[in-house]
Scaffold this active site. Structure first.
Site, mmCIF file in Angstrom:
data_model
loop_
_atom_site.group_PDB
_atom_site.id
_atom_site.type_symbol
_atom_site.label_atom_id
_atom_site.label_comp_id
_atom_site.label_asym_id
_atom_site.label_seq_id
_atom_site.Cartn_x
_atom_site.Cartn_y
_atom_site.Cartn_z
ATOM 1 N N CYS A 266 0.853 -1.204 0.000
ATOM 2 C CA CYS A 266 0.000 0.000 0.000
ATOM 3 C C CYS A 266 0.881 1.243 0.000
ATOM 4 C CB CYS A 266 -0.947 0.012 1.196
ATOM 5 S SG CYS A 266 -2.085 1.426 1.120
ATOM 6 N N CYS B 81 -0.345 4.320 0.408
ATOM 7 C CA CYS B 81 -1.027 5.472 1.019
ATOM 8 C C CYS B 81 -0.198 6.058 2.161
ATOM 9 C CB CYS B 81 -2.450 5.108 1.443
ATOM 10 S SG CYS B 81 -2.657 4.536 3.131
ATOM 11 N N CYS C 162 -0.718 4.257 6.033
ATOM 12 C CA CYS C 162 -0.207 2.957 6.473
ATOM 13 C C CYS C 162 1.253 3.067 6.906
ATOM 14 C CB CYS C 162 -0.335 1.929 5.345
ATOM 15 S SG CYS C 162 -2.016 1.330 5.110
HETATM 16 N N1 LIG Z 1 -4.386 9.288 -0.882
HETATM 17 C C1 LIG Z 1 -4.678 8.935 0.499
HETATM 18 C C2 LIG Z 1 -5.305 7.552 0.500
HETATM 19 C C3 LIG Z 1 -5.525 7.004 1.883
HETATM 20 C C4 LIG Z 1 -6.442 5.781 1.816
HETATM 21 O O1 LIG Z 1 -7.622 5.920 1.404
HETATM 22 N N2 LIG Z 1 -5.941 4.578 2.199
HETATM 23 C C5 LIG Z 1 -6.774 3.411 2.056
HETATM 24 C C6 LIG Z 1 -5.912 2.159 2.032
HETATM 25 S S1 LIG Z 1 -5.139 1.667 3.529
HETATM 26 C C7 LIG Z 1 -4.783 -0.025 3.271
HETATM 27 O O2 LIG Z 1 -5.110 -0.555 2.103
HETATM 28 C C8 LIG Z 1 -7.825 3.308 3.114
HETATM 29 O O3 LIG Z 1 -8.729 2.504 2.998
HETATM 30 N N3 LIG Z 1 -7.737 4.087 4.157
HETATM 31 C C9 LIG Z 1 -8.704 4.124 5.234
HETATM 32 C C10 LIG Z 1 -8.035 4.674 6.473
HETATM 33 O O4 LIG Z 1 -6.836 4.984 6.393
HETATM 34 O O5 LIG Z 1 -8.691 4.749 7.515
HETATM 35 C C11 LIG Z 1 -3.387 8.943 1.310
HETATM 36 O O6 LIG Z 1 -2.363 8.560 0.770
HETATM 37 O O7 LIG Z 1 -3.423 9.346 2.492
HETATM 38 ZN ZN LIG Z 2 -2.663 2.207 3.139
#
Ligand SMILES: N[C@@H](CCC(=O)N[C@@H](CSCO)C(=O)NCC(=O)O)C(=O)O
Ligand SMILES: [Zn+2]
Ligand SMILES: [Zn+2]
Length: 190
Positions: A49, A51, A54
């Site tokens: 991931c 994002c 994480c």
């Molecule tokens: N562009 C944003 C995206 C963040 C995002 O939506 N992350 C997803 C994937 S996390 C694991 O697969 C998500 O579902 N997030 C929910 C949460 O974090 O609570 C960025 O990069 O911040």
């Molecule tokens: Zn993520």
């Protein structure tokens, strides 16, 4: 230019793991009083991931993250060090306040992922966990500071190691989320 570190566990190819992996104990990076969390059963939907939310190991552009039923996830040692990173997020990520490692992230709200906890399998005390199947939120690494000019190379490298790059979740998971939403709104039958 040297190749950016995607994640230590995928950089040199994805090692095929055991589909029947039984779980294990997640341990944070602290040398003293590490937080330990037991996962008493298998994990699913393992993926890389990109994002920003994480947890990623030092220098890595991607996390590797999977889910386990929250009922199988128990804090067994030094839980007093855990704090929620962002209580407004869907995933309530509990991190060690000393080393910053995210230990588990349950989804408690009414959502397609309710009842699941996000965990980082590299923190397990055994290595044979099921391999990641795809790379999610790839474009998001730009939000984390990666120069857009690197993206072609990064997507090529992900494909080379067998991880199809997506800018959200995989089509199968996106369909699952959309189906849940359609059933909830009533446009699809339950
Ligand atoms: N562009 C944003 C995206 C963040 C995002 O939506 N992350 C997803 C994937 S996390 C694991 O697969 C998500 O579902 N997030 C929910 C949460 O974090 O609570 C960025 O990069 O911040
Ligand atoms: Zn993520
Ligand atoms: Zn720690």
């Amino acid at each position: 230019m040297s190749v950016r570190l995607l994640h230590p566990s995928i950089q040199n190819g994805v090692r095929v793991g055991d589909r029947e992996h039984p779980g294990g104990t997640l341990t944070c990076k602290c040398s003293q009083r590490p937080v330990k969390v037991k996962v008493s059963g298998g994990i699913a939907h393992n993926h890389a991931c990109g994002c920003t939310k994480c947890w990623k190991p030092e220098g890595a552009a991607f996390s590797v993250v999977a889910v386990a039923p929250s009922a199988n996830v128990t804090v067994i040692e030094n839980g007093d060090k855990l704090a929620v990173v962002d209580s407004s997020a869907l995933i309530r990520r509990y991190a060690c306040d000393a080393c910053g490692t995210h230990m588990y992230g349950p989804v408690e709200r009414e959502h397609a992922f309710q009842g699941l906890s996000f965990i980082h399998p590299e923190l397990l005390d055994n290595d044979n966990w099921p391999e990641p199947g795809f790379a999610a939120f790839v474009s998001s690494i730009i939000e984390g500071g990666v120069d857009p000019s690197e993206m072609d190379g990064i997507r090529s490298k992900l494909k080379e190691v067998g991880l199809e790059p997506y800018d959200c979740l995989s089509p199968a998971l996106m369909d699952y989320l959309a189906t849940w939403t359609a059933k909830k709104s009533g446009v699809l039958r339950q």
